[in-house]
Design an enzyme around this catalytic site. Structure first.
Site, PDB file in Angstrom:
ATOM      1  N   ARG A 152       6.261  -2.710  -3.653  1.00  0.00           N
ATOM      2  CA  ARG A 152       5.397  -3.874  -3.500  1.00  0.00           C
ATOM      3  C   ARG A 152       5.550  -4.794  -4.707  1.00  0.00           C
ATOM      4  O   ARG A 152       5.619  -4.325  -5.844  1.00  0.00           O
ATOM      5  CB  ARG A 152       3.925  -3.456  -3.365  1.00  0.00           C
ATOM      6  CG  ARG A 152       3.537  -2.965  -1.988  1.00  0.00           C
ATOM      7  CD  ARG A 152       3.540  -4.079  -0.939  1.00  0.00           C
ATOM      8  NE  ARG A 152       3.199  -3.623   0.397  1.00  0.00           N
ATOM      9  CZ  ARG A 152       4.083  -3.235   1.338  1.00  0.00           C
ATOM     10  NH1 ARG A 152       5.364  -3.245   1.074  1.00  0.00           N
ATOM     11  NH2 ARG A 152       3.674  -2.831   2.523  1.00  0.00           N
ATOM     12  N   GLU A 167       4.508 -13.187  -1.449  1.00  0.00           N
ATOM     13  CA  GLU A 167       5.441 -13.449  -0.343  1.00  0.00           C
ATOM     14  C   GLU A 167       4.807 -14.389   0.672  1.00  0.00           C
ATOM     15  O   GLU A 167       3.601 -14.290   0.921  1.00  0.00           O
ATOM     16  CB  GLU A 167       5.804 -12.119   0.331  1.00  0.00           C
ATOM     17  CG  GLU A 167       6.583 -11.202  -0.608  1.00  0.00           C
ATOM     18  CD  GLU A 167       6.805  -9.817  -0.026  1.00  0.00           C
ATOM     19  OE1 GLU A 167       6.592  -9.623   1.189  1.00  0.00           O
ATOM     20  OE2 GLU A 167       7.189  -8.931  -0.776  1.00  0.00           O
ATOM     21  N   HIS A 205      12.226  -9.418   1.778  1.00  0.00           N
ATOM     22  CA  HIS A 205      11.489  -8.256   2.294  1.00  0.00           C
ATOM     23  C   HIS A 205      12.076  -7.763   3.635  1.00  0.00           C
ATOM     24  O   HIS A 205      11.423  -7.838   4.674  1.00  0.00           O
ATOM     25  CB  HIS A 205       9.998  -8.593   2.461  1.00  0.00           C
ATOM     26  CG  HIS A 205       9.127  -7.359   2.542  1.00  0.00           C
ATOM     27  ND1 HIS A 205       7.829  -7.323   2.090  1.00  0.00           N
ATOM     28  CD2 HIS A 205       9.365  -6.118   3.031  1.00  0.00           C
ATOM     29  CE1 HIS A 205       7.305  -6.122   2.301  1.00  0.00           C
ATOM     30  NE2 HIS A 205       8.236  -5.365   2.876  1.00  0.00           N
TER      31      HIS A 205
END
Ligand code: 8YV
Length: 322
Positions: free
Chosen positions: A234, A263, A281
């Site tokens: 993360r 993000e 991601h």
């Protein structure tokens, strides 16, 4: 397939493969499409017994307060920092996630990102595409995987899948985690100690308050000027300003990142750095694996309402004993 007599709130957009099943099995209400989400929650709140969640909207106590008959939150993703699972557990609400089915895919991505970062493959491709090869060879990379030590931060299911792959590269493996698992790899009880003793860190740490910005200036200093930092856990675990500074001034050599703090926004300063390899991601992002994750999200819901047994409850839920 029989219809289950349950109102389900879908709070994040799901893949068609998932949404179609939710529509067949439940009375699925798409919160993310509602012109007025608050009005929809006010109207449907008391009838909602299940939530299908994803990373686009958090399930916090504010939302749980408005869903007094909520029984289960089925989350798309192995990470569930978007759900206040502790509060849910205290209220007797089950939270499920999607472990195992993505471990191999995410481990593949981690290894790919590590090789790309260490051997500068994306940069070499840019060099070729820019037409520079006709006048020069791409410089030899100062870094290699040969004779290197890899530190895995977070040796859970994904971390172990990474370790299995890394062994075949001849990397020596150490790890950091909450506890010493008494296995063949060397254990360090702090990130700093891990960083001091390895050349590359691959981080699989989950998000949440306990891991917030744990990768800081000190850890990057400990990793050192030949060090490489890879993150597929993360973004919240990293002090991004400290990382940018460390990459700029040579405190570490390079970084490969699949996850970011805010993000889908990535700091301009990070994008400008030639020694950072950046991915949007995509760790679990194949159709095959996302379908498997979606199926598990659906199966957790149907198993709860048909058999009283969620398949993959998280540690904080009343069904954590496995
Ligand atoms: C998911 C992830 O793709 O599972 C996780 O925790 O980070 C990814 O694999 C993501 O959560 C989907 O939004």
């Amino acid at each position: 397939m029989t219809k289950i007599d349950v109102d389900l709130l879908v709070i994040s957009e799901m893949r068609d493969y998932v949404q179609e099943q939710l529509d067949v099995r439940f009375r699925a209400h798409k919160l993310y499409e509602a012109p007025d989400a608050d009005a929809m929650i006010a109207e449907l709140g008391p009838s909602i017994r299940a939530v299908a969640a994803g990373s686009h909207r958090n399930v916090d106590t504010d939302l749980m307060d408005k869903l007094p008959n909520l029984e289960i939150v089925s989350n798309f993703g192995v990470g569930y920092d978007n759900v206040d699972a502790k509060s849910a557990g205290e209220r007797g609400i089950i939270v499920t996630n999607t472990p195992d089915v993505l471990s191999d895919e995410v481990a593949d991505t981690a290894i790919g990102l590590m090789i790309n970062t260490v051997r500068e493959l994306p940069q070499a491709e840019q060099f070729l595409r820019a037409g520079k090869w006709t006048s020069a060879n791409y410089p030899l990379t100062p870094n290699t995987l040969r004779e290197k030590r890899l530190g895995i931060a977070g040796l859970g299911r994904i971390g172990k899948s990474i370790a299995e792959r890394a062994e075949s590269f001849g990397l020596s493996i150490a790890y950091y985690g909450r506890s010493d698992q008494k296995i063949a790899y060397t254990y360090y009880d702090s990130l700093k100690a891990l960083a001091e003793n390895v050349d590359i860190i691959i981080s699989v740490l989950p998000g949440g308050t306990a891991t917030n910005k744990v990768y800081n200036e000190d850890v990057f200093k400990a990793l050192g000027p030949d060090g490489t930092f890879i993150n597929i856990g993360r973004g919240s675990t990293v002090d991004e300003d400290a990382l940018i500074e460390a990459l700029k001034n040579g405190t570490i050599r390079s970084a490969g990142l699949d996850v970011f703090d805010h993000e889908p926004h990535v700091p301009e300063a990070l994008m400008a750095l030639p020694n950072a390899v950046l991915l949007p991601h995509v760790g679990s992002g194949s159709v095959y694996t996302r379908n498997a994750m979606g199926q598990l999200l659906v199966d957790n819901l149907t198993n709860w309402f048909e058999n009283g047994k969620p398949i993959t409850p998280v540690a904080e839920t009343p069904f954590s004993a496995k």
